[in-house]
Scaffold this motif. Structure first.
Motif, PDB file in Angstrom:
ATOM      1  N   GLU A  62       0.808  -1.220   0.000  1.00 23.80           N
ATOM      2  CA  GLU A  62       0.000   0.000   0.000  1.00 23.80           C
ATOM      3  C   GLU A  62       0.842   1.272   0.000  1.00 23.80           C
ATOM      4  N   ALA A  63       2.145   1.132   0.067  1.00 24.58           N
ATOM      5  CA  ALA A  63       3.018   2.306   0.154  1.00 24.58           C
ATOM      6  C   ALA A  63       3.128   3.015  -1.194  1.00 24.58           C
ATOM      7  N   ASP A  64       3.552   4.259  -1.133  1.00 29.85           N
ATOM      8  CA  ASP A  64       3.824   5.042  -2.338  1.00 29.85           C
ATOM      9  C   ASP A  64       5.287   4.812  -2.714  1.00 29.85           C
ATOM     10  N   PHE A  65       5.506   3.898  -3.666  1.00 23.66           N
ATOM     11  CA  PHE A  65       6.874   3.518  -4.023  1.00 23.66           C
ATOM     12  C   PHE A  65       7.672   4.677  -4.608  1.00 23.66           C
ATOM     13  N   SER A  66       6.985   5.654  -5.167  1.00 20.31           N
ATOM     14  CA  SER A  66       7.691   6.776  -5.792  1.00 20.31           C
ATOM     15  C   SER A  66       8.465   7.612  -4.777  1.00 20.31           C
ATOM     16  N   LYS A  67       8.138   7.454  -3.500  1.00 18.22           N
ATOM     17  CA  LYS A  67       8.815   8.224  -2.459  1.00 18.22           C
ATOM     18  C   LYS A  67      10.045   7.501  -1.905  1.00 18.22           C
ATOM     19  N   TRP A  68      10.247   6.271  -2.324  1.00 18.39           N
ATOM     20  CA  TRP A  68      11.385   5.501  -1.834  1.00 18.39           C
ATOM     21  C   TRP A  68      12.635   5.813  -2.644  1.00 18.39           C
ATOM     22  N   VAL A  69      13.788   5.537  -2.069  1.00 23.25           N
ATOM     23  CA  VAL A  69      15.046   5.737  -2.785  1.00 23.25           C
ATOM     24  C   VAL A  69      15.312   4.517  -3.673  1.00 23.25           C
ATOM     25  N   ARG A  70      15.752   4.773  -4.897  1.00 26.55           N
ATOM     26  CA  ARG A  70      16.005   3.684  -5.846  1.00 26.55           C
ATOM     27  C   ARG A  70      17.434   3.169  -5.689  1.00 26.55           C
ATOM     28  N   ALA A  71      17.604   1.883  -5.983  1.00 22.83           N
ATOM     29  CA  ALA A  71      18.931   1.268  -5.886  1.00 22.83           C
ATOM     30  C   ALA A  71      19.916   1.936  -6.831  1.00 22.83           C
ATOM     31  N   ASP A  72      19.468   2.326  -8.017  1.00 25.00           N
ATOM     32  CA  ASP A  72      20.380   2.956  -8.968  1.00 25.00           C
ATOM     33  C   ASP A  72      20.819   4.339  -8.492  1.00 25.00           C
ATOM     34  N   GLU A  73      19.994   5.005  -7.671  1.00 23.59           N
ATOM     35  CA  GLU A  73      20.406   6.292  -7.111  1.00 23.59           C
ATOM     36  C   GLU A  73      21.529   6.106  -6.097  1.00 23.59           C
ATOM     37  N   ILE A  74      21.431   5.044  -5.311  1.00 28.41           N
ATOM     38  CA  ILE A  74      22.505   4.747  -4.358  1.00 28.41           C
ATOM     39  C   ILE A  74      23.786   4.395  -5.108  1.00 28.41           C
ATOM     40  N   ALA A  75      23.648   3.623  -6.182  1.00 30.72           N
ATOM     41  CA  ALA A  75      24.810   3.255  -6.995  1.00 30.72           C
ATOM     42  C   ALA A  75      25.478   4.494  -7.589  1.00 30.72           C
ATOM     43  N   GLU A  76      24.676   5.436  -8.060  1.00 33.84           N
ATOM     44  CA  GLU A  76      25.223   6.678  -8.605  1.00 33.84           C
ATOM     45  C   GLU A  76      25.990   7.443  -7.531  1.00 33.84           C
ATOM     46  N   ALA A  77      25.431   7.487  -6.329  1.00 35.09           N
ATOM     47  CA  ALA A  77      26.095   8.198  -5.227  1.00 35.09           C
ATOM     48  C   ALA A  77      27.421   7.534  -4.872  1.00 35.09           C
ATOM     49  N   MET A  78      27.439   6.204  -4.895  1.00 35.51           N
ATOM     50  CA  MET A  78      28.678   5.487  -4.586  1.00 35.51           C
ATOM     51  C   MET A  78      29.752   5.767  -5.631  1.00 35.51           C
ATOM     52  N   HIS A  79      29.369   5.739  -6.893  1.00 35.05           N
ATOM     53  CA  HIS A  79      30.343   6.015  -7.948  1.00 35.05           C
ATOM     54  C   HIS A  79      30.869   7.450  -7.833  1.00 35.05           C
ATOM     55  N   TYR A  80      29.975   8.385  -7.556  1.00 34.11           N
ATOM     56  CA  TYR A  80      30.373   9.783  -7.385  1.00 34.11           C
ATOM     57  C   TYR A  80      31.376   9.916  -6.237  1.00 34.11           C
ATOM     58  N   ALA A  81      31.106   9.225  -5.132  1.00 35.44           N
ATOM     59  CA  ALA A  81      31.990   9.318  -3.969  1.00 35.44           C
ATOM     60  C   ALA A  81      33.367   8.749  -4.259  1.00 35.44           C
ATOM     61  N   VAL A  82      33.416   7.616  -4.950  1.00 37.28           N
ATOM     62  CA  VAL A  82      34.705   6.992  -5.270  1.00 37.28           C
ATOM     63  C   VAL A  82      35.538   7.890  -6.172  1.00 37.28           C
ATOM     64  N   ASN A  83      34.881   8.613  -7.073  1.00 38.33           N
ATOM     65  CA  ASN A  83      35.604   9.366  -8.092  1.00 38.33           C
ATOM     66  C   ASN A  83      35.695  10.861  -7.810  1.00 38.33           C
ATOM     67  N   THR A  84      35.247  11.282  -6.631  1.00 38.86           N
ATOM     68  CA  THR A  84      35.391  12.681  -6.238  1.00 38.86           C
ATOM     69  C   THR A  84      36.337  12.720  -5.052  1.00 38.86           C
ATOM     70  N   HIS A  85      37.601  12.933  -5.350  1.00 43.10           N
ATOM     71  CA  HIS A  85      38.646  12.762  -4.336  1.00 43.10           C
ATOM     72  C   HIS A  85      38.642  13.857  -3.281  1.00 43.10           C
ATOM     73  N   SER A  86      37.936  14.936  -3.544  1.00 41.89           N
ATOM     74  CA  SER A  86      37.854  15.995  -2.533  1.00 41.89           C
ATOM     75  C   SER A  86      36.903  15.616  -1.406  1.00 41.89           C
ATOM     76  N   LEU A  87      36.089  14.576  -1.600  1.00 37.83           N
ATOM     77  CA  LEU A  87      35.177  14.128  -0.551  1.00 37.83           C
ATOM     78  C   LEU A  87      35.923  13.218   0.419  1.00 37.83           C
ATOM     79  N   GLN A  88      35.924  13.598   1.671  1.00 42.29           N
ATOM     80  CA  GLN A  88      36.651  12.829   2.680  1.00 42.29           C
ATOM     81  C   GLN A  88      35.677  12.339   3.752  1.00 42.29           C
ATOM     82  N   ASN A  89      35.514  11.021   3.818  1.00 45.57           N
ATOM     83  CA  ASN A  89      34.770  10.398   4.914  1.00 45.57           C
ATOM     84  C   ASN A  89      33.388  11.024   5.104  1.00 45.57           C
ATOM     85  N   MET A  90      32.561  10.902   4.086  1.00 44.57           N
ATOM     86  CA  MET A  90      31.249  11.528   4.056  1.00 44.57           C
ATOM     87  C   MET A  90      30.151  10.549   4.471  1.00 44.57           C
TER      88      MET A  90
END
Length: 225
Positions: A189-217
């Motif tokens: 019965e939940a509104d799935f559109s409000k949930w976070v998608r797995a591909d969004e988490i994957a994008e964030a992980m790739h961004y973190a690995v490849n943005t060297h100015s980010l330290q322990n975020m």
């Protein structure tokens, strides 16, 4: 030179999204799968059946890694489990199960690969936390789960302190409800559109690995829930 990423839980819903993203970006994917689950990760370059909650099994894998590969660029710790239950409903066995799935599944690999990263002078750890570990009002009914994820967040912070002033980074990704088929089935019965998608988490992980100015975020991916 290959960019190597080790992904635990690569056969799961989040794991599949992370494998797909990093493969598309040119990484060499080393997928760790639980023995006997018959998971196949077609996009992985190499797959190993390893019980990452077993310290000896992880030690054997690390020895094999040293023989087969060079540096390791990133490790994504995606093995985990969930359980409901407040204080009155939680047993020691419940705690141990969640600690094994959510904490030791990452700890054994951190212990083994942190010296490797220190020697090579680079590397990124990608941990998965959970909102109940940060918001105590959400932890009341998920005690064992919340405590195990709190340990993960603390481990990431300790690794960050140990590698301070080095190129080694330790990031935590804290989702709310992830939009997966099992979660949809359990909450139809939940509104799935409000949930976070797995591909969004994957994008964030790739961004973190490849943005060297980010330290322990700590990345909070709460969607609209």
């Amino acid at each position: 030179m290959s960019r190597n990423i080790i992904i635990t839980g690569a056969g799961g819903n989040l794991g599949s999204a992370v494998v797909e993203k990093f493969k598309r970006e040119g990484y060499h994917i080393i997928a760790l799968l639980h023995p006997g689950k018959n998971h196949e990760v077609e996009e992985a370059d190499d797959s190993y059946e390893v019980d990452v909650t077993d310290e000896a099994a992880v030690a054997d894998f690390i020895k094999e890694y040293h023989l087969q590969y060079g540096d390791v660029d990133a490790l994504a710790f995606l093995v985990g489990g969930f359980a409901m239950g407040g204080i009155a409903d939680t047993s020691q066995a419940d705690l141990e199960k969640m600690f094994n799935l959510n904490f030791f599944s990452a700890f054994h690999l951190v212990k083994g690969f942190l010296p490797v990263m220190k020697k090579q002078g680079k590397g990124t750890f990608l941990f998965v936390g959970a909102r109940p570990a940060l918001q105590m009002k959400d932890a009341k009914e998920t005690l064992a789960y919340a405590l195990s994820k709190k340990l993960i967040i603390s481990l990431a912070e300790i690794v960050g302190e140990e590698t301070n002033d080095t190129p080694i980074r330790s990031h935590v990704f804290v989702p709310s409800i992830i939009d997966t088929p099992p979660n949809r089935e359990s909450m139809p019965e939940a509104d799935f559109s409000k949930w976070v998608r797995a591909d969004e988490i994957a994008e964030a992980m790739h961004y973190a690995v490849n943005t060297h100015s980010l330290q322990n975020m700590t990345f909070k991916l709460y969607g609209e829930v």
